[in-house]
Design an enzyme around this catalytic site. Structure first.
Site, short mmCIF file in Angstrom:
data_model
loop_
_atom_site.label_atom_id
_atom_site.label_comp_id
_atom_site.label_asym_id
_atom_site.label_seq_id
_atom_site.Cartn_x
_atom_site.Cartn_y
_atom_site.Cartn_z
N ASN A 22 0.79 -1.29 0.19
CA ASN A 22 -0.22 -0.01 0.00
C ASN A 22 1.03 1.23 0.05
O ASN A 22 1.36 1.39 1.02
CB ASN A 22 -0.89 -0.06 1.18
CG ASN A 22 -2.04 1.09 1.43
OD1 ASN A 22 -1.72 2.15 0.53
ND2 ASN A 22 -2.70 1.16 2.32
N ARG A 106 -2.84 -2.16 -3.40
CA ARG A 106 -3.79 -1.43 -3.23
C ARG A 106 -3.78 0.04 -3.87
O ARG A 106 -2.85 0.56 -4.08
CB ARG A 106 -3.88 -0.45 -1.71
CG ARG A 106 -5.04 0.20 -1.65
CD ARG A 106 -4.95 0.98 -0.18
NE ARG A 106 -6.00 1.80 -0.03
CZ ARG A 106 -6.09 2.67 0.61
NH1 ARG A 106 -5.39 3.15 1.37
NH2 ARG A 106 -7.17 3.76 0.39
N HIS A 195 -13.11 3.45 0.45
CA HIS A 195 -12.96 2.59 1.36
C HIS A 195 -13.68 1.26 0.90
O HIS A 195 -14.04 0.18 1.95
CB HIS A 195 -13.51 3.26 2.56
CG HIS A 195 -13.26 4.16 3.32
ND1 HIS A 195 -13.80 5.19 3.83
CD2 HIS A 195 -11.60 4.49 3.47
CE1 HIS A 195 -12.93 6.02 4.18
NE2 HIS A 195 -11.90 5.65 4.23
N ASN A 226 -10.05 8.11 10.37
CA ASN A 226 -9.66 9.49 9.90
C ASN A 226 -10.27 10.04 8.93
O ASN A 226 -10.97 11.39 8.92
CB ASN A 226 -8.23 9.75 9.77
CG ASN A 226 -7.58 10.46 10.57
OD1 ASN A 226 -7.98 11.50 11.07
ND2 ASN A 226 -6.25 10.45 10.84
N ARG A 256 -11.58 16.81 7.36
CA ARG A 256 -12.44 17.00 6.07
C ARG A 256 -13.74 17.54 6.61
O ARG A 256 -14.45 16.92 7.28
CB ARG A 256 -12.53 15.93 5.19
CG ARG A 256 -11.11 15.67 4.55
CD ARG A 256 -10.96 14.30 3.70
NE ARG A 256 -10.27 13.32 4.17
CZ ARG A 256 -10.19 12.11 3.92
NH1 ARG A 256 -10.98 11.54 3.07
NH2 ARG A 256 -9.00 11.32 4.16
N GLU A 399 -8.44 -4.93 5.61
CA GLU A 399 -8.31 -4.56 3.95
C GLU A 399 -7.23 -5.25 3.52
O GLU A 399 -7.36 -5.73 2.35
CB GLU A 399 -8.07 -3.00 3.93
CG GLU A 399 -9.15 -2.19 3.81
CD GLU A 399 -8.85 -0.65 4.24
OE1 GLU A 399 -8.45 -0.59 5.42
OE2 GLU A 399 -9.23 0.08 3.49
P1 ADP Z 1 -7.30 6.13 9.02
O1 ADP Z 1 -6.84 4.94 8.47
O2 ADP Z 1 -8.25 6.89 8.14
O3 ADP Z 1 -6.08 7.13 9.05
P2 ADP Z 1 -7.84 4.79 11.19
O4 ADP Z 1 -8.86 3.82 10.87
O5 ADP Z 1 -6.46 4.28 11.86
O6 ADP Z 1 -7.72 6.05 10.27
O7 ADP Z 1 -8.55 5.65 12.51
C1 ADP Z 1 -7.98 6.81 13.23
C2 ADP Z 1 -8.70 7.32 13.90
O8 ADP Z 1 -9.45 6.59 14.79
C3 ADP Z 1 -7.92 8.20 14.99
O9 ADP Z 1 -7.60 9.48 14.54
C4 ADP Z 1 -8.64 8.55 16.22
O10 ADP Z 1 -9.73 9.66 15.93
C5 ADP Z 1 -9.58 7.31 16.19
N1 ADP Z 1 -9.16 6.45 17.23
C6 ADP Z 1 -8.33 5.53 17.34
N2 ADP Z 1 -8.40 4.78 18.58
C7 ADP Z 1 -9.38 5.57 19.55
C8 ADP Z 1 -9.82 5.28 20.57
N3 ADP Z 1 -9.45 4.27 21.57
N4 ADP Z 1 -10.72 6.05 20.90
C9 ADP Z 1 -11.23 6.99 20.19
N5 ADP Z 1 -10.79 7.18 18.84
C10 ADP Z 1 -9.86 6.51 18.62
#
Ligand code: ADP
Length: 418
Positions: A22, A106, A195, A226, A256, A399
């Site tokens: 990825n 990916r 996604h 995120n 966003r 994924e």
């Molecule tokens: P991406 O792959 O889109 O970057 P992730 O799926 O890894 O994102 O999600 C990241 C987000 O998940 C973090 O920015 C945070 O807001 C949230 N997150 C992760 N762990 C926790 C937790 N224990 N409690 C609340 N929010 C969490």
């Protein structure tokens, strides 16, 4: 003779090791899986490609990690470093590159061209190049990763797995924007959705966990990380999704804005005296819950701030949850009901509080969260009450496994034909 060849091939397939790659603009995530039992053998992250690169490589089961800092000029050097780590005497999981049966890449955007994963060829690469204007931040590094791997491993089958593919089943009324139709015909402006690999994975797992055929289910999958999106899945097919032409549309996200009145864009430009592309930058990078709270894009920070009485952090969480509920309601109407709602990704998997806020007072729709069962983090579990008409599930996404499965399936088919 034939039997021996087939038996040998079967053994080779069953033990096939698949590398999943990825590639982001300055990072590269990878995993190696043994498809015999879909076990994870190693995973790693290469960061700061083009700056002052580093690799963190982990062999599953070995306590220590392999960490190296090294200048990495480009993605090719990053891939060379990954291949070295994979063959390292202590931390490696292959003794030669020939052990990698196939590589799954990916890729974010395939436009309308591919509704499923494909074997990469020169023609496929040309299509992906054509899609760069639809995903200018994502497709170029994906393509760089593919080209570098092809150069270093010219005989290894490579498969592209697309974020957009799962959403290609959407009907025209879901993907058509109410713009002059020529814009769709000329420029392919339509809803694509992202996604997709994650939504597909958790929908299939939900059917398994409920012991019901996917074809008999109406599912709403909430990928809340995120970046965040919600998808309506009827009989295993995506019929609508919240992200659109780009991943900016739909839910409120970490940074966003999600949906807003398009007139706001030129209004901000005029009021702030900035360029249009700077406004788009604000919508992508300075908005969402970060913009509302003024504190952070990370929900952990927001939840802490709420504890300390921060009202804007509380508002950011409420606005986020409101939008998820808004889409859940819309998709229940679109599908004339729902059997299961799934929460996944960083926030969906880890925040019992957010799942609680989203699911509160939906009892009249048959959606009842069990507050005790909901008190869990990152584990597959049904978290609805026994008397809930709609099942609510927490399913950690995977994924990479989905990419490895498609890669294995297509590589096996390809090898059977040569
Ligand atoms: P991406 O792959 O889109 O970057 P992730 O799926 O890894 O994102 O999600 C990241 C987000 O998940 C973090 O920015 C945070 O807001 C949230 N997150 C992760 N762990 C926790 C937790 N224990 N409690 C609340 N929010 C969490």
């Amino acid at each position: 003779m034939c039997h021996i060849v087939y038996a040998e091939r079967e053994r080779e397939y069953k033990n096939m090791k698949v590398l999943v790659v990825n590639c982001g603009s300055s990072s590269l995530k990878y995993q190696v899986l043994n498809m015999k039992n879909e076990s994870l053998l190693a995973k790693g992250l290469i960061e700061r490609i083009g700056i002052d690169g580093s690799i963190t490589h982990e062999k599953i089961g070995l306590d220590e990690k392999f960490v190296v800092k090294k200048p990495l000029k480009d993605h090719k050097e990053a891939i060379m470093l990954m291949l070295e780590a994979l063959q390292d005497k202590q931390h490696g999981v292959i003794s030669s590159m020939d052990e990698l049966g196939a590589i799954g890449h990916r890729v974010v955007h395939a436009g309308e061209k591919y509704a499923m994963s494909v074997m990469i060829s020169d023609d496929v690469l040309n299509v992906l190049e054509d899609c760069i204007e639809l995903a200018p931040l994502h497709n170029p590094p994906n393509i760089m990763g593919i080209r570098a791997c092809r150069e270093l491993l010219p005989n290894t089958p490579m498969i592209a797995v697309f974020d957009t593919a799962f959403h290609q089943t959407m009907p025209a009324e879901s993907y058509t924007y109410a713009l002059p139709y020529e814009y769709y015909e000329r420029y392919k402006i339509r809803r694509y959705g992202f996604h997709g690999t994650s939504h597909k994975y958790v929908a299939e797992r939900a059917a398994d966990m409920l012991g019901v055929n996917l074809m008999d289910l109406k599912i709403i999958t909430c990928h809340l990380g995120n970046g965040a999106s919600v998808t309506a899945i009827k009989r295993g097919k995506c019929i609508d999704t919240s992200m659109g032409f780009t991943p900016l549309e739909g839910l409120v996200m970490g940074t966003r804005s999600g949906d807003l009145d398009p007139s706001i864009v030129s209004y901000i430009r005029d009021k702030e005296g900035i360029h249009l592309h700077d406004v788009i930058d604000v919508l992508n990078k300075k908005s969402g819950v970060l913009g509302i709270s003024g504190i952070s894009s990370d929900f952990r920070d927001l939840e802490d701030a709420v504890e300390e009485g921060n009202e804007r952090a509380a508002l950011a969480i409420k606005v986020f949850a409101h939008k998820v509920r808004f889409y859940i309601g819309a998709y229940i109407a679109e599908m004339n009901g729902v059997d299961a709602i799934v929460f996944t990704a960083g926030l969906g998997e880890n925040s019992a509080q957010m799942r609680g806020v989203i699911c509160t007072e939906l009892g009249n729709l048959g959606i009842k969260l069990d507050l005790v069962k909901n008190n869990v983090r990152g584990k597959e579990r049904i978290i609805s009450r026994d008397d809930s008409k709609v099942a609510i599930l927490l399913i950690p996404t995977n994924e990479e496994l989905m990419i490895a499965r498609d890669t294995y399936r297509i590589a096996k088919k390809y090898k059977d034909t040569i």
